[in-house]
Design a protein around this motif. Structure first.
Motif, short mmCIF file in Angstrom:
data_model
loop_
_atom_site.label_atom_id
_atom_site.label_comp_id
_atom_site.label_asym_id
_atom_site.label_seq_id
_atom_site.Cartn_x
_atom_site.Cartn_y
_atom_site.Cartn_z
N ASN A 95 0.84 -1.20 0.00
CA ASN A 95 0.00 0.00 0.00
C ASN A 95 0.88 1.25 0.00
O ASN A 95 1.53 1.58 0.99
N LYS A 96 0.88 1.97 -1.11
CA LYS A 96 1.75 3.14 -1.27
C LYS A 96 1.33 4.32 -0.40
O LYS A 96 2.09 5.27 -0.22
N LYS A 97 0.13 4.28 0.17
CA LYS A 97 -0.35 5.39 0.99
C LYS A 97 0.25 5.41 2.39
O LYS A 97 0.19 6.43 3.07
N ILE A 98 0.81 4.29 2.83
CA ILE A 98 1.18 4.17 4.24
C ILE A 98 2.25 5.18 4.64
O ILE A 98 2.18 5.79 5.72
N THR A 99 3.26 5.38 3.82
CA THR A 99 4.33 6.33 4.18
C THR A 99 3.76 7.71 4.43
O THR A 99 4.11 8.37 5.42
N ARG A 100 2.87 8.15 3.56
CA ARG A 100 2.27 9.48 3.73
C ARG A 100 1.41 9.54 4.98
O ARG A 100 1.48 10.49 5.77
N LEU A 101 0.60 8.52 5.21
CA LEU A 101 -0.28 8.52 6.37
C LEU A 101 0.49 8.45 7.69
O LEU A 101 0.12 9.09 8.67
N LEU A 102 1.58 7.68 7.69
CA LEU A 102 2.30 7.42 8.94
C LEU A 102 3.37 8.47 9.24
O LEU A 102 3.54 8.86 10.39
N PHE A 103 4.08 8.93 8.23
CA PHE A 103 5.24 9.77 8.49
C PHE A 103 5.18 11.16 7.85
O PHE A 103 6.05 11.99 8.14
N GLN A 104 4.20 11.41 6.99
CA GLN A 104 4.18 12.69 6.30
C GLN A 104 2.88 13.47 6.53
O GLN A 104 2.69 14.54 5.96
N GLY A 105 2.01 12.98 7.37
CA GLY A 105 0.75 13.65 7.65
C GLY A 105 0.86 14.64 8.79
O GLY A 105 1.92 14.82 9.40
N GLU A 106 -0.25 15.28 9.11
CA GLU A 106 -0.28 16.26 10.20
C GLU A 106 -0.23 15.59 11.57
O GLU A 106 0.27 16.17 12.53
N VAL A 107 -0.77 14.38 11.67
CA VAL A 107 -0.77 13.65 12.94
C VAL A 107 0.60 12.99 13.14
O VAL A 107 1.11 12.29 12.27
N MET A 108 1.22 13.23 14.30
CA MET A 108 2.54 12.67 14.59
C MET A 108 2.39 11.30 15.25
O MET A 108 1.51 11.12 16.10
N HIS A 109 3.23 10.38 14.87
CA HIS A 109 3.15 9.01 15.38
C HIS A 109 4.43 8.66 16.14
O HIS A 109 5.54 8.92 15.67
N ASN A 110 4.25 8.05 17.31
CA ASN A 110 5.39 7.67 18.14
C ASN A 110 6.14 6.48 17.55
O ASN A 110 5.52 5.52 17.08
N ARG A 111 7.45 6.54 17.63
CA ARG A 111 8.29 5.40 17.32
C ARG A 111 9.34 5.28 18.42
O ARG A 111 9.94 6.28 18.83
N THR A 112 9.53 4.08 18.94
CA THR A 112 10.39 3.89 20.10
C THR A 112 11.59 3.00 19.76
O THR A 112 11.44 1.98 19.09
N TYR A 113 12.75 3.42 20.25
CA TYR A 113 14.00 2.73 19.99
C TYR A 113 14.65 2.31 21.30
O TYR A 113 14.67 3.08 22.27
#
Length: 210
Positions: A63-81
């Motif tokens: 699904n090519k939309k995922i990058t935009r929805l997850l990392f390029q949209g207005e809503v910020m998403h947590n990622r933990t390292y």
């Protein structure tokens, strides 16, 4: 002429091992996603890439939309390292990292990181050493921390630690939102349903198709 049917998108979670790049093809002599013993459907690509010397949670999808929805949209998403650094990291340094640091940008210049969550944690009891990676001698002092970001600048975690006076020895992404690496071993992957994938990543379900 009969049109080709539109196939449903597919979604995968991989524990990317140390030394593997987040690509299926490359002109360089490197370990690739295509080296995994799995038959990915046509159009599968990695999103939220990890560098070759980083490990852990890597998402793959058609699904090519995922990058935009997850990392390029207005809503910020947590990622933990989960991060192993050389030397003992102080609470004062952790607080500075939480508040934000000035790091060097990919194309030159400097960038101020957003405030983030940083916590000292105990050494994981069941963590495998990375094949071919940096194996730490037991006498060398080190610390383990978790860093949760809502942004992903080029090698940001490593640069934040470097600016704080600590060399990163291991860097493992363990979660993105509620989607966790769990008990997947390096090189193992699992497939998720579209509903679970979007729910765990807190993505808008009305934009599932694409």
């Amino acid at each position: 002429m009969e049109s080709n049917p539109i196939l449903p998108h597919r979604y995968f979670v991989l524990n990317k091992p140390y030394g593997m790049v987040s690509q299926f093809v490359s002109p360089d002599n490197v370990q690739l996603l295509s080296d995994l013993e799995f038959s990915f459907p046509e159009g599968t690509h990695a999103i939220g890439r990890l560098d070759g010397d980083s490990e852990g949670l890597l998402l793959l999808t058609t699904n090519k939309k995922i990058t935009r929805l997850l990392f390029q949209g207005e809503v910020m998403h947590n990622r933990t390292y989960l991060v192993q650094v050389r030397e003992v990291i102080s609470e004062a340094t952790i607080e500075k990292m939480r508040a934000g640091l000035e790091i060097k940008g990919k194309g030159g210049g400097f960038y101020n990181t957003r405030p983030c969550q940083v916590k000292r944690v105990e050494k994981p009891a069941d963590l495998f050493d990375p094949a071919g990676g940096y194996i730490l001698h037991p006498s060398i002092r080190n610390s383990w921390i978790t860093i949760t970001l809502t942004e992903g600048k080029f090698r940001q975690v490593r640069k934040m630690c470097y600016e704080s006076g600590h060399k990163v020895l291991r860097l493992i992404r363990i979660s993105i939102e509620d989607l966790e690496l769990g008990d997947l071993l390096p090189g193992q992957l699992k497939e998720l349903s579209e509903a679970d994938f979007f729910s765990l990543l807190k993505l808008p379900t009305e934009q599932v198709t694409g």
